[in-house]
Design a protein around this motif. Structure first.
Motif, PDB file in Angstrom:
ATOM      1  N   ASP A 204      -2.624   0.447  -4.417  1.00  0.00           N
ATOM      2  CA  ASP A 204      -3.773   1.349  -4.382  1.00  0.00           C
ATOM      3  C   ASP A 204      -4.181   1.779  -5.789  1.00  0.00           C
ATOM      4  OD1 ASP A 204      -3.594   2.446  -1.182  1.00  0.00           O
ATOM      5  OD2 ASP A 204      -1.742   1.772  -2.130  1.00  0.00           O
ATOM      6  N   GLU A 205      -3.199   1.877  -6.703  1.00  0.00           N
ATOM      7  CA  GLU A 205      -3.477   2.322  -8.073  1.00  0.00           C
ATOM      8  C   GLU A 205      -3.702   1.161  -9.042  1.00  0.00           C
ATOM      9  OE1 GLU A 205      -1.942   4.997  -5.641  1.00  0.00           O
ATOM     10  OE2 GLU A 205      -0.309   3.915  -6.626  1.00  0.00           O
TER      11      GLU A 205
ATOM     12  N   VAL B 145       5.686   6.648  -7.902  1.00  0.00           N
ATOM     13  CA  VAL B 145       5.487   5.475  -7.050  1.00  0.00           C
ATOM     14  C   VAL B 145       4.123   4.885  -7.382  1.00  0.00           C
ATOM     15  CG1 VAL B 145       5.331   4.604  -4.692  1.00  0.00           C
ATOM     16  CG2 VAL B 145       6.884   6.505  -5.218  1.00  0.00           C
ATOM     17  N   ILE B 146       4.118   3.657  -7.893  1.00  0.00           N
ATOM     18  CA  ILE B 146       2.879   2.966  -8.254  1.00  0.00           C
ATOM     19  C   ILE B 146       2.684   1.833  -7.250  1.00  0.00           C
ATOM     20  CG2 ILE B 146       1.651   1.709 -10.063  1.00  0.00           C
ATOM     21  CD1 ILE B 146       3.685   3.029 -12.053  1.00  0.00           C
ATOM     22  N   THR B 147       1.625   1.913  -6.480  1.00  0.00           N
ATOM     23  CA  THR B 147       1.375   0.936  -5.427  1.00  0.00           C
ATOM     24  C   THR B 147       0.082   0.177  -5.720  1.00  0.00           C
ATOM     25  OG1 THR B 147       0.103   2.478  -4.057  1.00  0.00           O
ATOM     26  CG2 THR B 147       2.508   2.462  -3.771  1.00  0.00           C
TER      27      THR B 147
ATOM     28  N   ALA C 196       4.695   2.118   1.478  1.00  0.00           N
ATOM     29  CA  ALA C 196       5.778   2.362   0.521  1.00  0.00           C
ATOM     30  C   ALA C 196       6.433   3.712   0.766  1.00  0.00           C
ATOM     31  CB  ALA C 196       5.241   2.281  -0.909  1.00  0.00           C
ATOM     32  N   LEU C 197       5.641   4.727   1.024  1.00  0.00           N
ATOM     33  CA  LEU C 197       6.202   6.060   1.267  1.00  0.00           C
ATOM     34  C   LEU C 197       6.984   6.102   2.577  1.00  0.00           C
ATOM     35  CD1 LEU C 197       3.319   8.388   0.015  1.00  0.00           C
ATOM     36  CD2 LEU C 197       5.433   7.730  -1.176  1.00  0.00           C
TER      37      LEU C 197
ATOM     38  N   PRO D 278       0.827  -1.214   0.000  1.00  0.00           N
ATOM     39  CA  PRO D 278       0.000   0.000   0.000  1.00  0.00           C
ATOM     40  C   PRO D 278       0.859   1.260   0.000  1.00  0.00           C
ATOM     41  CG  PRO D 278      -0.025  -1.019   2.163  1.00  0.00           C
ATOM     42  CD  PRO D 278       0.698  -1.973   1.258  1.00  0.00           C
ATOM     43  N   ARG D 279       0.290   2.358  -0.481  1.00  0.00           N
ATOM     44  CA  ARG D 279       1.027   3.605  -0.655  1.00  0.00           C
ATOM     45  C   ARG D 279       1.603   4.120   0.666  1.00  0.00           C
ATOM     46  NH1 ARG D 279       2.112   7.730  -4.088  1.00  0.00           N
ATOM     47  NH2 ARG D 279       1.322   6.401  -5.752  1.00  0.00           N
TER      48      ARG D 279
END
Length: 234
Positions: A139-140, A135-137, A119-120, A115-116
């Motif tokens: 969630d997208e 950043v592609i997580t 990751a962040l 999840p974003r």
């Protein structure tokens, strides 16, 4: 430097590719996921662990099985299983890898099933966020109202289209062979990161042993590496 190298689009996995998740986060995430399954499906810990393994092997992600068979909401599952207090203090990666990311030509993106928010946290704690164009997580990773995380080939094609490049220009750097195989199938090059593979093998609960391949390099893997430095020569 050739035009081809400058035009590459790098898609980097996060956990056990850019940092040692087997040490820092995977034990907590695995425990959190099993606890979640046990709590919300009213199962013993052992039965919940077995169900997680079954869904991972069948769908490529525990979450997909929970959504399909039990109506679990992805956002709730991801939030509950990735809280990880004290995560930042456990994070570690190679300083050499960090330097390579700064020098590596081409556009660079994170592509992770995490999840974003998680990751962040990892990217900011490791001071990596400024090295990436995006950043592609998970969630997208939605298509037509359905979650499509790695190794879904449709999602990988969609990512390439969103980045306005053909899949053949993309290089996926990953520790998980299922994802490598899907990327190869649509024309992406797959780089198999093996730096943390030995530690990942130590625990059956860590990735359920999925993605560990007995061969030195399957035919669908373009190259296998233990350091990002090798990417500079490819």
């Amino acid at each position: 430097m050739s035009l081809q190298r400058r035009q590459r689009v790098w898609l980097f996995d996060l956990d056990d590719t850019l940092h040692d998740a087997s040490h820092a986060s995977m034990p907590g995430i695995n425990r959190g996921m099993t606890d979640y399954v046990a709590k919300y499906l009213d199962l013993s810990f052992e039965d919940a662990s077995a169900l997680r393994a079954q869904y991972w092997r069948r769908y490529g992600a525990t979450l997909l099985g929970l959504i399909r068979h039990h109506g679990v909401k992805a956002s709730h599952f991801l939030e509950e299983t990735h809280q990880l207090p004290g995560l930042e203090a456990q994070l570690r990666m190679s300083a050499h890898d960090r330097a390579v990311l700064k020098r590596l030509p081409g556009r660079k993106y994170i592509l992770t099933n995490a999840p974003r928010a998680y990751a962040l946290r990892v990217l900011n704690a490791l001071k990596l966020i400024d090295f990436f164009d995006g950043v592609i997580t998970i969630d997208e990773m939605q298509m037509f109202g359905h979650l499509r995380p790695k190794p879904d080939a449709r999602m990988l094609r969609h990512v390439a289209a969103q980045l306005k490049v053909p899949p053949s220009r993309c290089v996926l750097v990953e520790d998980t062979l299922q994802h490598q195989k899907a990327a190869h199938g649509i024309g992406m090059k797959g780089i198999w990161m093996r730096r943390y593979l030995h530690e990942a093998r130590k625990s059956v609960n860590n990735r359920m042993e999925v993605g560990v391949h007995p061969c030195p390099a399957p035919s669908y893997v373009y190259a296998r590496i233990r350091s990002l430095k090798t990417l500079l020569a490819l």
